[in-house]
Design a protein around this motif. Structure first.
Motif: not given
Lengths: 487, 220
Positions: A173, A175-177, A179-180, A184, A206, A209, A212, A216
């Motif tokens: 999770f 890692t997904i964030l 990437y998110f 951008r 950011e 992000v 957070i 994780f």
């Protein structure tokens, strides 16, 4: 390029070959052979990085700089010595009837697969692949921990799988964030997961992000590092698996997980730095690190199983290293890297000695292991010297790295220094008090059918001693360079 | 038509996904649990295909097909075989305190929504409101793993957690790069197979699949 490919191809080929022939009489030698080839490739790669600087190959999918090349070399070296150690060790286990021919095939194949996944974590530039390889490393070690098929080993493996599976899902999770946040700035595609690209734009990621995401990632990879309170799987997995597996778990896997965490911390720190305020990622690592040191030290004295005790000692040392990286700065990061090396070498040497000690006495309970020195002075001395080294006695190298961490703590975080010192004192009293009667006095040990492999023990301790007495300037420069990358 | 109703349909599917997560949390029958897991996989497949159609991200079609093959067909099939072989198809697990578990689940959902709020505000995707739901289903699966004492529900919880993560990736960033998604799928498949083997061995050694028997290793 060619070194890089050889480094990854050798253990992978080894895993395939041994999956077919791992039950044969000569499988242990084949296993050692592949590990030696891997070490050769790692040495060549190290030479290249030292001479020519960082390397990016295969469309930047692999990235090697002075930080990970030192861990690659360490991983390949201990992978090799452990393969040499496991050659007689697993023969004795087979003769004792604890493992079948099919079990040995699984063991040899998974041992190589485990080396492959660790080297992949270390060399990949892609944070997603890093996660995949880390999960694969968990899967291979789960099979290795359950090798003896005893109720206790199945329980340990189940616990290990469930806890690390849950933990590592949190890292996905995170890692997904990441990437998110990166998408951008860098746009969609594989490029946004490459660490080198992230590192270049970390200041414009950011911060909300990233903070957070780091929480994780810390929980996820921290579970694998064994940071308290996510450490519950670690003592069981170390105690119930075969001893060579305990040695590589403690000496290598924890390091590799910590490496993944450090890479993420560099990005998170860079992103949060722009926002001002508290160094969030560093504070979290220091907090978890300090807690691990204290809890690890207090649990040491309550152990009766020798491998469990040294597993708790690993938790304590991993905490110390996480604390050092959390403090940051060139000296503390240097000390953290040095301590990673020293701990890996010393702890795997201890597990080698412990492995033969438990085979000679037929038990892992410390009160039943007595007087090793009488029957086999080499095992006794190996255990004694290893213990003294891990407890930070001069002139061993662990003393140097612990001393550096402590002086930095006094300088940068004075409130933490007495806590660290107290915990190290408790650890000393607990471990030394238990090892001393095991080594000296009347004996319970008996002879073994195969001569034990003690060369790796003394090779590791020799290196630790040497680095404690004299560190070659190029090695110090190398550590300094790696420490600069961490910041 | 699709552009108008599409985003709303995604939200509907997300709500169904969350509902299924709650249903799994309270389901006592082994067989129904597996069917719920397959249903969750199917909703995930529908959502991913829909997002792919809405955004024109072609690699999402591949992810959707991967989901269909792995989570709707292969893994449920393996689980069905497993419970048939172990002869526990009609087993009913005694769960204490379903209402309490549900209440804890609601708290987790609120927590997940709060945590996801600052992130989804930044997202430019049509699916941004689903990130909170994705995180909530991850946490609910996590809760399921903690509250269950049998081995197979724990495995299903583990797999459902991966469903939630996959949904998070689809919702927040239109899926991870293909190479990573393939790697994750491989890990999940291998993991499920290993757990399947383990379950047989645990049953052989302990004559039970209750993981409460697996509590002998602890501190003195």
């Amino acid at each position: 390029m060619i070194e890089m490919l050889a480094l990854l191809a050798s253990p992978l080929a080894g895993a395939l070959v041994l999956a077919l022939y791992g039950h044969r009489e000569r499988a242990a030698e084949v296993n050692a052979f592949f590990s030696i080839v891997t070490f050769g490739a790692a040495a060549a790669l190290t030479g290249r990085i030292v001479a020519h600087g960082p390397l990016r190959v295969l469309h930047e999918q692999f990235f090697v700089d002075s930080l990970n090349v030192f861990l690659v070399a360490l991983t390949a070296f201990i992978g090799m010595t452990t393969a040499l150690f496991s050659r007689p060790y697993m023969r004795i286990e087979r003769d004792h009837g604890r493992v079948s021919a099919a079990g040995l095939r699984l063991y040899h194949s998974m041992y190589q697969m485990f080396s492959f996944t660790m080297l992949l974590v270390l060399t990949t530039n892609n944070l997603g692949i890093m996660w995949v390889a880390m999960e694969a490393a968990t899967l291979t070690t789960v099979l290795l921990v359950a090798l003896y098929r005893t109720p206790a080993s199945l329980e340990a493996a189940w616990k290990y799988f469930i806890l690390c599976g849950v933990g590592i899902a949190q890292a996905l999770f995170g890692t997904i964030l990441v990437y998110f946040a990166a998408e951008r700035v860098l746009g969609p595609g594989v490029g946004s997961l490459l660490w080198t690209h992230l590192d270049a734009v970390k200041a414009s990621l950011e911060p909300t992000v990233m903070s957070i995401a780091f929480v994780f990632l810390l929980v996820g990879y921290g579970t694998k590092v064994g940071l308290v309170p996510l450490h519950n799987w670690l003592p069981d997995a170390h105690a119930e698996g075969p001893t060579p597996v305990s040695a590589v778990l403690s000496g290598l896997l924890l390091n590799v997980a910590l490496y993944a965490l450090i890479r993420c911390k560099v990005i998170a720190d860079g992103s949060l730095h722009q926002a001002g305020g508290l160094p969030f990622a560093s504070s979290l690592m220091m907090g978890f690190g300090l807690l691990s040191v204290v809890v690890g030290a207090f649990f040491l004295s309550r152990q009766r199983d020798i491998k469990r005790m040294f597993a708790y000692s690993s938790i304590e040392h991993m905490g110390l290293i996480a604390f050092a990286f959390g403090m940051g700065g060139p000296v503390a990061s240097f000390a953290g890297l040095l301590h990673m090396t020293m701990h890996s070498l010393t702890k795997s040497a201890i597990f080698f000695a412990v492995g033969h000690a438990t085979q000679k006495t037929g038990t892992q309970l410390m009160e039943n292991i007595r007087g090793l020195m009488r029957v086999s002075p080499t095992v006794g001395w190996g255990l004694m010297l290893g213990t003294l080294a891990i407890l930070g006695m001069p002139p061993f190298g662990v003393f140097a790295s612990e001393f550096l961490i402590l002086t930095q703590a006094i300088a940068l975080r004075p409130w933490a220094a007495p806590i660290l010192l107290g915990a190290l004192g408790i650890a000393f009293a607990a471990i030394f008090g238990k090892v001393q009667p095991m080594v000296f006095g009347d004996t319970t040990a008996k002879r073994l059918p195969h001569p034990p492999a003690l060369l790796p023990v003394f090779a590791h301790l020799g290196i630790v001693l040497l680095l404690g007495l004299y560190m070659p300037p190029y090695l110090a420069a190398w550590y300094r360079q790696a420490a600069r990358l961490i910041g | 038509m699709l552009t108008h109703y599409g985003p709303q349909l995604v939200n509907l599917f997300a709500a169904v996904l969350l509902l299924l997560a709650f249903a799994m949390l309270s389901q006592r029958r082994m067989l129904s649990l597996i069917n719920l897991f397959a249903a969750q996989g199917f909703v995930l497949f529908l959502t991913t295909s829909l997002v792919a159609a809405l955004t024109g991200q072609h690699h999402l079609y591949w992810s959707a097909l991967l989901t269909l093959a792995l989570k709707v067909i292969l893994l449920p099939w393996i689980l069905h075989r497993l419970i048939r072989k172990l002869n526990i198809k009609w087993d009913v697990e005694t769960l204490i305190n379903i209402p309490t578990t549900m209440l804890v689940g609601i708290v987790l959902v609120v927590l997940a929504f709060n945590l996801a709020l600052p992130i989804s505000q930044l997202a430019g995707t049509v699916t941004r409101s689903t990130l909170g739901i994705a995180l909530a289903s991850v946490l609910l699966s996590f809760l399921m793993m903690i509250t269950r004492s049998k081995a197979i529900p724990q495995v299903i919880g583990f797999l459902a957690m991966e469903n939630g993560l996959f949904f998070a990736a689809t919702g927040a960033v239109y899926g991870m790069p293909m190479v990573v998604e393939l790697g994750v799928a491989l890990d999940v498949l291998v993991g499920a197979l290993i757990l399947g083997i383990f379950i047989f061995q645990i049953r052989e050694r302990f004559d039970s699949l209750d993981t409460r028997h697996l509590e002998r290793l602890k501190e003195l």
